[in-house]
Design a protein around this motif. Sequence first.
Motif, PDB file in Angstrom:
ATOM      1  N   ARG A 106       0.867  -1.138   0.148  1.00 54.15           N
ATOM      2  CA  ARG A 106       0.090  -0.085   0.016  1.00 54.15           C
ATOM      3  C   ARG A 106       0.525   1.357   0.027  1.00 54.15           C
ATOM      4  NH1 ARG A 106      -5.088  -1.429   0.441  1.00 54.15           N
ATOM      5  NH2 ARG A 106      -5.760  -3.446   1.661  1.00 54.15           N
ATOM      6  N   ALA A 134      -6.091   6.646  -1.451  1.00 52.65           N
ATOM      7  CA  ALA A 134      -6.274   5.487  -0.819  1.00 52.65           C
ATOM      8  C   ALA A 134      -7.595   4.841  -1.281  1.00 52.65           C
ATOM      9  CB  ALA A 134      -6.871   5.723   0.841  1.00 52.65           C
ATOM     10  N   VAL A 137      -7.998   0.753  -3.189  1.00 48.45           N
ATOM     11  CA  VAL A 137      -8.983   0.053  -2.697  1.00 48.45           C
ATOM     12  C   VAL A 137      -9.702  -0.623  -3.691  1.00 48.45           C
ATOM     13  CG1 VAL A 137     -10.615  -0.672  -0.732  1.00 48.45           C
ATOM     14  CG2 VAL A 137      -8.692   0.821  -0.241  1.00 48.45           C
ATOM     15  N   THR A 186     -10.777  -0.610   4.504  1.00 47.71           N
ATOM     16  CA  THR A 186      -9.683  -0.620   4.081  1.00 47.71           C
ATOM     17  C   THR A 186      -9.138   0.632   3.477  1.00 47.71           C
ATOM     18  OG1 THR A 186     -10.513  -2.918   3.196  1.00 47.71           O
ATOM     19  CG2 THR A 186      -8.531  -2.075   2.335  1.00 47.71           C
ATOM     20  N   THR A 203      -5.789   2.404   4.690  1.00 43.06           N
ATOM     21  CA  THR A 203      -4.872   2.939   3.914  1.00 43.06           C
ATOM     22  C   THR A 203      -4.398   4.336   3.976  1.00 43.06           C
ATOM     23  OG1 THR A 203      -5.577   1.326   2.323  1.00 43.06           O
ATOM     24  CG2 THR A 203      -4.386   3.047   1.258  1.00 43.06           C
ATOM     25  N   SER A 230      -0.779   6.532   5.268  1.00 44.89           N
ATOM     26  CA  SER A 230      -0.255   7.883   4.600  1.00 44.89           C
ATOM     27  C   SER A 230      -0.259   8.981   5.302  1.00 44.89           C
ATOM     28  CB  SER A 230      -0.960   8.292   3.122  1.00 44.89           C
ATOM     29  OG  SER A 230      -2.439   8.677   3.620  1.00 44.89           O
ATOM     30  N   GLN A 247      -0.681  -7.296  -3.680  1.00 44.39           N
ATOM     31  CA  GLN A 247      -1.579  -6.908  -2.627  1.00 44.39           C
ATOM     32  C   GLN A 247      -2.802  -7.650  -2.565  1.00 44.39           C
ATOM     33  OE1 GLN A 247      -2.135  -2.436  -2.072  1.00 44.39           O
ATOM     34  NE2 GLN A 247      -4.159  -2.874  -2.152  1.00 44.39           N
TER      35      GLN A 247
END
Length: 318
Positions: free
Chosen positions: A42, A52, A56, A101, A105, A109, A247
């Motif tokens: 990620r 993000a 996803v 998720t 994510t 960040s 991933q």
Amino acid sequence: MENVSSNIKVRPAASGKAERSKSGFWLVVLGAALWGADPLFRIILLKEHMTATQIVLIEHILLVLFVAPMLWKHRSELKGLKLRHVGALLFLSWGGSAIATILFTQGLSSGNLNAVVLLQKLQPIFAILMAKLLLREKLPKHFTWLFIVALAGTYLLTFGFTFPFGHVNDFVKVGSLFSLGAAALWGGSTVMGRLMVGKMEYETVTSLRFILALPLLIGITINQGDPWQVHTDGGTLAAVSINMLGQALLPGLFSLMVYYKGLTTTKASVATLAELSFPMVSVLINWIVFHQVVTPTQAVGFILIWAALFMISRKSAA
């Protein structure tokens, strides 16, 4: 009583059960360890200026391609679904698969990588609380005090020994809050999964979890209107594609299948120990790849959380 009177019958059965339990333990270790590699994929994708939500969304598109045949095979199980089953599936897909998720994510960040990862050990706490509210399950003994210990560990992981409200803007941007939201949704998804036990095969629930999340993710991505900034040169595009596929399959689909296979023969208290491979692998990757070392405060916070979870799982098993 027949097994008690015959050593020939007892030993193979005990041996077989011990072997299954041992293999199940290591399957849980492997599944949780693969989750630990998830932040690596990620973060690399986030560095390619993808949001993000975009990460996803693409992840779920890839997953749907793999699980759609699985759902078609078990399509007969969709008949006779009641409203509570639909609600559980929507929570699993929209909350546990899509929104959680995205939050995790986003947390990677905008926060300390180790804190974001280690806070995921709080998932069982949220699962127990929701099981109490929705399934009327009895709380483990001394749960309130153990919960307070886990909260203390959470505070240390998130803020250390500082008071968080000195600068409100800094507090709002703490990536750990995103991680806590993800942990709450993933913990709730465990409870929703319990509601589906006996109604559907696990493969069916897994495929619906990803497929039902896809329309919501498409809607969120369109509504945000963020431009797609992935470089189109061959080398970069190939690297991004490999990361996305890795991933989706390794810490995504494959780890989930391996983990639940192992969990069928592993006690909850033992699984708590086995799942330590998740934060250990993540912290190791963060140290080697991203040069983030666990601070003494984070170590103390994680020990408090894990100790509380270990005691809760022991009391639940008892």
